[in-house]
Write a protein that holds these residues in place. Structure first.
Motif, short mmCIF file in Angstrom:
data_model
loop_
_atom_site.label_atom_id
_atom_site.label_comp_id
_atom_site.label_asym_id
_atom_site.label_seq_id
_atom_site.Cartn_x
_atom_site.Cartn_y
_atom_site.Cartn_z
N PHE A 24 0.84 -1.20 0.00
CA PHE A 24 0.00 0.00 0.00
C PHE A 24 0.88 1.25 0.00
N LEU A 25 1.88 1.29 0.87
CA LEU A 25 2.76 2.46 0.96
C LEU A 25 3.55 2.67 -0.34
N TYR A 26 4.02 1.58 -0.94
CA TYR A 26 4.75 1.68 -2.20
C TYR A 26 3.85 2.20 -3.32
N ARG A 27 2.63 1.69 -3.37
CA ARG A 27 1.69 2.14 -4.41
C ARG A 27 1.34 3.61 -4.20
N GLU A 28 1.13 4.01 -2.97
CA GLU A 28 0.84 5.41 -2.67
C GLU A 28 1.99 6.30 -3.14
N ALA A 29 3.23 5.91 -2.83
CA ALA A 29 4.39 6.68 -3.26
C ALA A 29 4.45 6.77 -4.78
N GLU A 30 4.16 5.68 -5.46
CA GLU A 30 4.18 5.68 -6.92
C GLU A 30 3.13 6.64 -7.49
N LEU A 31 1.92 6.61 -6.96
CA LEU A 31 0.88 7.52 -7.43
C LEU A 31 1.30 8.98 -7.24
N LEU A 32 1.86 9.29 -6.09
CA LEU A 32 2.28 10.67 -5.82
C LEU A 32 3.47 11.07 -6.70
N ASP A 33 4.44 10.18 -6.87
CA ASP A 33 5.59 10.49 -7.72
C ASP A 33 5.19 10.67 -9.18
N GLU A 34 4.12 10.02 -9.60
CA GLU A 34 3.62 10.18 -10.96
C GLU A 34 2.63 11.34 -11.07
N SER A 35 2.46 12.10 -9.99
CA SER A 35 1.52 13.23 -9.93
C SER A 35 0.09 12.81 -10.24
N SER A 38 -5.45 12.56 -8.32
CA SER A 38 -6.82 12.05 -8.31
C SER A 38 -6.84 10.57 -7.95
N GLY A 39 -5.91 9.81 -8.54
CA GLY A 39 -5.82 8.38 -8.21
C GLY A 39 -5.46 8.17 -6.76
N TRP A 40 -4.53 8.97 -6.24
CA TRP A 40 -4.14 8.87 -4.83
C TRP A 40 -5.32 9.19 -3.93
N PHE A 41 -6.00 10.30 -4.21
CA PHE A 41 -7.13 10.71 -3.39
C PHE A 41 -8.24 9.66 -3.44
N GLY A 42 -8.51 9.15 -4.63
CA GLY A 42 -9.63 8.22 -4.81
C GLY A 42 -9.41 6.82 -4.29
N THR A 43 -8.13 6.39 -4.22
CA THR A 43 -7.89 4.99 -3.83
C THR A 43 -7.15 4.82 -2.51
N CYS A 44 -6.59 5.90 -1.97
CA CYS A 44 -5.74 5.74 -0.78
C CYS A 44 -6.29 6.38 0.48
N LEU A 45 -7.21 7.33 0.36
CA LEU A 45 -7.63 8.10 1.53
C LEU A 45 -9.01 7.70 2.03
N SER A 46 -9.11 7.61 3.35
CA SER A 46 -10.39 7.34 3.99
C SER A 46 -11.15 8.65 4.19
N GLU A 47 -12.46 8.59 4.21
CA GLU A 47 -13.27 9.79 4.33
C GLU A 47 -13.18 10.46 5.70
N ASP A 48 -12.64 9.78 6.69
CA ASP A 48 -12.44 10.42 8.00
C ASP A 48 -10.95 10.68 8.26
N LEU A 49 -10.25 11.00 7.19
CA LEU A 49 -8.81 11.23 7.21
C LEU A 49 -8.42 12.35 8.19
N GLU A 50 -7.31 12.11 8.89
CA GLU A 50 -6.58 13.14 9.63
C GLU A 50 -5.16 13.10 9.08
N TYR A 51 -4.62 14.25 8.67
CA TYR A 51 -3.30 14.32 8.05
C TYR A 51 -2.54 15.45 8.74
N LEU A 52 -1.53 15.10 9.52
CA LEU A 52 -0.85 16.06 10.38
C LEU A 52 0.66 16.08 10.12
N ILE A 53 1.21 17.29 10.04
CA ILE A 53 2.65 17.47 10.03
C ILE A 53 2.96 18.52 11.10
N PRO A 54 3.21 18.07 12.33
CA PRO A 54 3.47 19.03 13.41
C PRO A 54 4.83 19.69 13.24
N ILE A 55 4.94 20.90 13.74
CA ILE A 55 6.21 21.62 13.73
C ILE A 55 7.11 21.03 14.80
#
Length: 179
Positions: A24-35, A38-55
């Motif tokens: 799953f992680l490899y496929r996600e990286a491939e989708l993002l590296d290929e820009s 839409s494919g990443w959003f549609g196949t990798c993310l859950s509708e109750d997503l939390e995405y955090l990058i703390p300082i």
């Protein structure tokens, strides 16, 4: 599912579960590296997503508190706000990504722990190489990702991601890419 305990009490998951999470992680990286946002959003993310990058801040060892803020973030997104980010990247108004970044994500040190029959915690290391324009300059971002994946309709989806950057000061002009 077979779960074994190590001598330190850490639960080990079966090789098949670890393999599917890693894939799953490899496929996600491939989708993002290929820009393919839409494919990443549609196949990798859950509708109750939390995405955090703390300082991250530098603290003395004796302080005994986390270097990562619980109040300040480079990114703090939900499924809805991530949809806006993805939609914007697909328009001519994504100036930070014009021309688009050339990226390569290296995902390694994947560790999986079962939380529930349909949910796992997946920790991994990420190195992101990013370049733009026709220069020798590039960005190199390194982080640990702490993810929660959930099985939805037989497919893994990202339910939560916390990206713990090694950096206290980012050497990049923007975070116009997903980690």
């Amino acid at each position: 599912m077979t779960v074994e305990q190590t001598s330190t009490g850490t639960a080990l998951v079966g090789a098949e579960l670890e393999r599917t999470c890693t894939q799953f992680l490899y496929r996600e990286a491939e989708l993002l590296d290929e820009s393919d946002y839409s494919g990443w959003f549609g196949t990798c993310l859950s509708e109750d997503l939390e995405y955090l990058i703390p300082i991250r801040t530098t603290r003395e060892r004796s302080a005994g508190i986390s270097e990562f803020s619980r109040e300040a973030f480079h990114m703090k997104d939900t499924y809805a706000s991530m949809r806006l980010r993805v939609d914007r990247l697909l328009t001519e108004h994504a100036w930070a990504e014009d021309p688009p970044s050339r990226t390569r994500r290296l995902v390694t040190n994947v560790r999986v722990r079962e939380l529930a029959p349909d949910e796992v915690e997946v920790k991994s290391y990420l190195m992101l190489h990013r370049s733009q324009w026709d220069t020798a300059d590039y960005d190199l971002l390194v982080a640990e990702r702490q993810d929660v994946l959930r099985s939805e309709a037989g497919e893994w989806r990202l339910r939560r991601r916390e990206v713990l950057l090694n950096h206290t000061v980012l050497g990049t002009a923007n975070l116009g890419v997903f980690l």
